[in-house]
Design a protein around this motif. Structure first.
Motif, PDB file in Angstrom:
ATOM      1  N   GLN A   1      -1.603  -5.306  -2.542  1.00  0.00           N
ATOM      2  CA  GLN A   1      -2.255  -6.617  -2.448  1.00  0.00           C
ATOM      3  C   GLN A   1      -1.224  -7.738  -2.398  1.00  0.00           C
ATOM      4  OE1 GLN A   1      -4.716  -6.156  -5.925  1.00  0.00           O
ATOM      5  NE2 GLN A   1      -6.559  -5.755  -4.718  1.00  0.00           N
ATOM      6  N   ARG A   2      -0.132  -7.594  -3.146  1.00  0.00           N
ATOM      7  CA  ARG A   2       0.933  -8.616  -3.082  1.00  0.00           C
ATOM      8  C   ARG A   2       1.539  -8.668  -1.678  1.00  0.00           C
ATOM      9  NH1 ARG A   2       2.030  -6.718  -8.398  1.00  0.00           N
ATOM     10  NH2 ARG A   2       3.595  -5.247  -7.612  1.00  0.00           N
ATOM     11  N   ARG A   3       1.761  -7.486  -1.079  1.00  0.00           N
ATOM     12  CA  ARG A   3       2.316  -7.447   0.273  1.00  0.00           C
ATOM     13  C   ARG A   3       1.337  -8.056   1.271  1.00  0.00           C
ATOM     14  NH1 ARG A   3       5.742  -5.278   3.877  1.00  0.00           N
ATOM     15  NH2 ARG A   3       4.906  -4.395   5.784  1.00  0.00           N
ATOM     16  N   GLU A   4       0.048  -7.777   1.100  1.00  0.00           N
ATOM     17  CA  GLU A   4      -0.953  -8.338   2.005  1.00  0.00           C
ATOM     18  C   GLU A   4      -0.954  -9.864   1.920  1.00  0.00           C
ATOM     19  OE1 GLU A   4      -5.678  -7.568   2.969  1.00  0.00           O
ATOM     20  OE2 GLU A   4      -5.023  -7.718   0.883  1.00  0.00           O
ATOM     21  N   ARG A   5      -0.892 -10.414   0.705  1.00  0.00           N
ATOM     22  CA  ARG A   5      -0.880 -11.880   0.549  1.00  0.00           C
ATOM     23  C   ARG A   5       0.383 -12.479   1.161  1.00  0.00           C
ATOM     24  NH1 ARG A   5      -3.108 -10.461  -4.577  1.00  0.00           N
ATOM     25  NH2 ARG A   5      -1.057 -10.559  -5.561  1.00  0.00           N
ATOM     26  N   ARG A   6       1.502 -11.778   1.008  1.00  0.00           N
ATOM     27  CA  ARG A   6       2.758 -12.285   1.570  1.00  0.00           C
ATOM     28  C   ARG A   6       2.695 -12.333   3.097  1.00  0.00           C
ATOM     29  NH1 ARG A   6       5.592  -9.302  -1.224  1.00  0.00           N
ATOM     30  NH2 ARG A   6       6.052  -7.602   0.218  1.00  0.00           N
ATOM     31  N   LEU A   7       2.125 -11.285   3.714  1.00  0.00           N
ATOM     32  CA  LEU A   7       2.007 -11.255   5.176  1.00  0.00           C
ATOM     33  C   LEU A   7       1.002 -12.284   5.668  1.00  0.00           C
ATOM     34  CD1 LEU A   7       2.091  -7.391   5.749  1.00  0.00           C
ATOM     35  CD2 LEU A   7       3.855  -9.052   6.388  1.00  0.00           C
ATOM     36  N   ALA A   8      -0.043 -12.541   4.861  1.00  0.00           N
ATOM     37  CA  ALA A   8      -1.023 -13.560   5.251  1.00  0.00           C
ATOM     38  C   ALA A   8      -0.362 -14.935   5.307  1.00  0.00           C
ATOM     39  CB  ALA A   8      -2.188 -13.563   4.267  1.00  0.00           C
ATOM     40  N   ARG A   9       0.547 -15.206   4.368  1.00  0.00           N
ATOM     41  CA  ARG A   9       1.268 -16.493   4.388  1.00  0.00           C
ATOM     42  C   ARG A   9       2.194 -16.582   5.604  1.00  0.00           C
ATOM     43  NH1 ARG A   9       1.835 -15.423  -1.219  1.00  0.00           N
ATOM     44  NH2 ARG A   9       3.986 -14.725  -0.854  1.00  0.00           N
TER      45      ARG A   9
ATOM     46  N   ALA B   1       1.638 -15.244   8.467  1.00  0.00           N
ATOM     47  CA  ALA B   1       0.827 -15.234   9.697  1.00  0.00           C
ATOM     48  C   ALA B   1       1.254 -14.128  10.646  1.00  0.00           C
ATOM     49  CB  ALA B   1       0.896 -16.599  10.386  1.00  0.00           C
ATOM     50  N   ASP B   2       1.656 -12.973  10.103  1.00  0.00           N
ATOM     51  CA  ASP B   2       2.021 -11.815  10.923  1.00  0.00           C
ATOM     52  C   ASP B   2       0.775 -10.943  11.060  1.00  0.00           C
ATOM     53  OD1 ASP B   2       2.997  -9.540  12.083  1.00  0.00           O
ATOM     54  OD2 ASP B   2       4.820  -9.446  10.862  1.00  0.00           O
ATOM     55  N   GLU B   3      -0.020 -11.185  12.123  1.00  0.00           N
ATOM     56  CA  GLU B   3      -1.343 -10.573  12.223  1.00  0.00           C
ATOM     57  C   GLU B   3      -1.268  -9.057  12.381  1.00  0.00           C
ATOM     58  OE1 GLU B   3      -3.798 -12.347  15.122  1.00  0.00           O
ATOM     59  OE2 GLU B   3      -3.666 -14.366  14.275  1.00  0.00           O
ATOM     60  N   SER B   4      -0.343  -8.549  13.199  1.00  0.00           N
ATOM     61  CA  SER B   4      -0.279  -7.101  13.420  1.00  0.00           C
ATOM     62  C   SER B   4       0.092  -6.374  12.133  1.00  0.00           C
ATOM     63  CB  SER B   4       0.730  -6.779  14.524  1.00  0.00           C
ATOM     64  OG  SER B   4       2.031  -7.243  14.158  1.00  0.00           O
ATOM     65  N   ALA B   5       1.081  -6.903  11.417  1.00  0.00           N
ATOM     66  CA  ALA B   5       1.476  -6.289  10.150  1.00  0.00           C
ATOM     67  C   ALA B   5       0.399  -6.488   9.092  1.00  0.00           C
ATOM     68  CB  ALA B   5       2.807  -6.875   9.673  1.00  0.00           C
ATOM     69  N   LEU B   6      -0.315  -7.619   9.164  1.00  0.00           N
ATOM     70  CA  LEU B   6      -1.362  -7.901   8.182  1.00  0.00           C
ATOM     71  C   LEU B   6      -2.507  -6.904   8.312  1.00  0.00           C
ATOM     72  CD1 LEU B   6      -2.541  -9.666   5.956  1.00  0.00           C
ATOM     73  CD2 LEU B   6      -3.431 -11.200   7.740  1.00  0.00           C
ATOM     74  N   ASP B   7      -2.876  -6.520   9.540  1.00  0.00           N
ATOM     75  CA  ASP B   7      -3.954  -5.541   9.729  1.00  0.00           C
ATOM     76  C   ASP B   7      -3.594  -4.217   9.074  1.00  0.00           C
ATOM     77  OD1 ASP B   7      -5.454  -7.362  11.109  1.00  0.00           O
ATOM     78  OD2 ASP B   7      -4.841  -6.669  13.102  1.00  0.00           O
ATOM     79  N   ALA B   8      -2.349  -3.780   9.262  1.00  0.00           N
ATOM     80  CA  ALA B   8      -1.910  -2.519   8.658  1.00  0.00           C
ATOM     81  C   ALA B   8      -1.888  -2.634   7.133  1.00  0.00           C
ATOM     82  CB  ALA B   8      -0.525  -2.142   9.184  1.00  0.00           C
ATOM     83  N   ALA B   9      -1.459  -3.788   6.621  1.00  0.00           N
ATOM     84  CA  ALA B   9      -1.410  -3.984   5.171  1.00  0.00           C
ATOM     85  C   ALA B   9      -2.811  -4.006   4.575  1.00  0.00           C
ATOM     86  CB  ALA B   9      -0.681  -5.294   4.849  1.00  0.00           C
ATOM     87  N   THR B  10      -3.769  -4.612   5.281  1.00  0.00           N
ATOM     88  CA  THR B  10      -5.151  -4.654   4.800  1.00  0.00           C
ATOM     89  C   THR B  10      -5.744  -3.243   4.745  1.00  0.00           C
ATOM     90  OG1 THR B  10      -5.461  -6.877   5.712  1.00  0.00           O
ATOM     91  CG2 THR B  10      -7.451  -5.600   5.222  1.00  0.00           C
ATOM     92  N   ALA B  11      -5.449  -2.440   5.774  1.00  0.00           N
ATOM     93  CA  ALA B  11      -5.929  -1.050   5.770  1.00  0.00           C
ATOM     94  C   ALA B  11      -5.305  -0.273   4.614  1.00  0.00           C
ATOM     95  CB  ALA B  11      -5.595  -0.381   7.102  1.00  0.00           C
ATOM     96  N   HIS B  12      -4.032  -0.564   4.329  1.00  0.00           N
ATOM     97  CA  HIS B  12      -3.359   0.105   3.209  1.00  0.00           C
ATOM     98  C   HIS B  12      -3.991  -0.296   1.876  1.00  0.00           C
ATOM     99  CE1 HIS B  12      -0.305   2.099   0.913  1.00  0.00           C
ATOM    100  NE2 HIS B  12       0.162   0.975   0.414  1.00  0.00           N
ATOM    101  N   VAL B  13      -4.356  -1.566   1.734  1.00  0.00           N
ATOM    102  CA  VAL B  13      -5.030  -2.024   0.514  1.00  0.00           C
ATOM    103  C   VAL B  13      -6.349  -1.286   0.333  1.00  0.00           C
ATOM    104  CG1 VAL B  13      -6.227  -3.989  -0.529  1.00  0.00           C
ATOM    105  CG2 VAL B  13      -3.944  -4.292   0.415  1.00  0.00           C
TER     106      VAL B  13
END
Length: 266
Positions: A206-214, A216-228
């Motif tokens: 969740q920390r990594r997902e919030r960091r990627l959301a800040r 604005a890395d959408e491709s990496a954010l999708d993968a991080a959200t799936a990992h969460v």
């Protein structure tokens, strides 16, 4: 494998390589023990179970490798393939999914992180046990007054005689049943440790997902959200296992208590 003659609508089977590790038979309206959901369709049930089974196998292999290195043992053989098979009442296959797993190498940093999580878990258990001990050793004021002033001195009771043979058989049966119950589930302490580790992984994801959301890395954010989402599933999985194991151990403890009561009865 046919399940005709039972109330089940389908059977499910989970394999690691050529070994069946879990199986069962359920009605479509029953909640599956892995997913916690009823089956809306064979494919949807098989897909969700397959995704969770693959993630669990990879994580368990990672964790058992870390445990082996912490204990100075050789690395265990990792699971090569995971298969999920669903069959109808006649035994015909409804769904059959197989994947070859790719395992991320375990590093020295992974081992050190696990050691730190284990120490944190043990410290948390120690503090909880100490708090329970202090509460047990600190009687209420009325209890202390009754114990010290009113209560008569305690006279030790003599050891009870050996129970008759029929009673002894009942005691033996109760203790054997308690042992069987405990052996039917994973140890609650192990489940609690796995739950603690799963919660730590979820918090990190969740920390990594919030960091990627800040960022604005959408491709990496999708993968991080799936990992969460996968981490949250693991938390739910081990939370359920903790509850099942604790309930089973409590039932076993009740049987042990009944056996002890019979043994002490005059």
């Amino acid at each position: 494998m046919s399940i005709q003659g039972s109330d089940a609508d389908y059977s499910w089977e989970l394999r690691h390589d050529d070994r069946v590790v879990e199986y069962g038979a359920l009605s479509w309206s029953d909640e599956h023990p892995w997913t916690g959901k009823a089956a809306t369709s064979p494919y949807e049930m098989g897909s969700e179970l397959f995704d969770l089974a693959c993630a669990c196998a990879i994580e368990d292999c990672h964790d058992t490798t870390i445990d082996a290195r912490m204990e100075g043992r050789p690395d265990p053989r990792p699971v090569g393939t995971v298969s999920v098979v669903l069959r109808d009442r006649s035994g015909a296959e409804l769904v059959h999914m197989t994947a070859r797993l790719e395992h991320v190498p375990v590093t020295a940093e992974d081992v050190q992180d696990a050691i730190e999580r284990l120490r944190a878990s043990e410290e948390e258990d120690r503090r909880a046990a100490e708090a329970r001990r202090l509460r047990a050793e600190e009687p209420e004021e009325t209890d202390r007054w009754f114990t010290e002033i009113i209560a008569p001195p305690v006279i030790p009771r003599p050891d009870p005689p050996e129970p008759p043979p029929a009673e002894q058989q009942r005691i033996t049966d109760l203790e054997a049943e308690a042992d069987d119950l405990r052996e039917s589930v994973v140890d609650p302490d192990h489940c609690r440790r796995k739950l603690f580790e799963a919660e730590q992984r979820l918090a990190e994801a969740q920390r990594r997902e919030r960091r990627l959301a800040r960022d604005a890395d959408e491709s990496a954010l999708d993968a991080a959200t799936a990992h969460v989402e996968r981490c949250a599933q693991r938390v739910g999985f081990w939370h359920d296992r903790v509850g099942e194991a604790t309930e089973t151990y409590l039932r076993a403890a009740a049987l042990d208590a009944e056996a002890t009561r019979l043994r002490r009865r005059d």
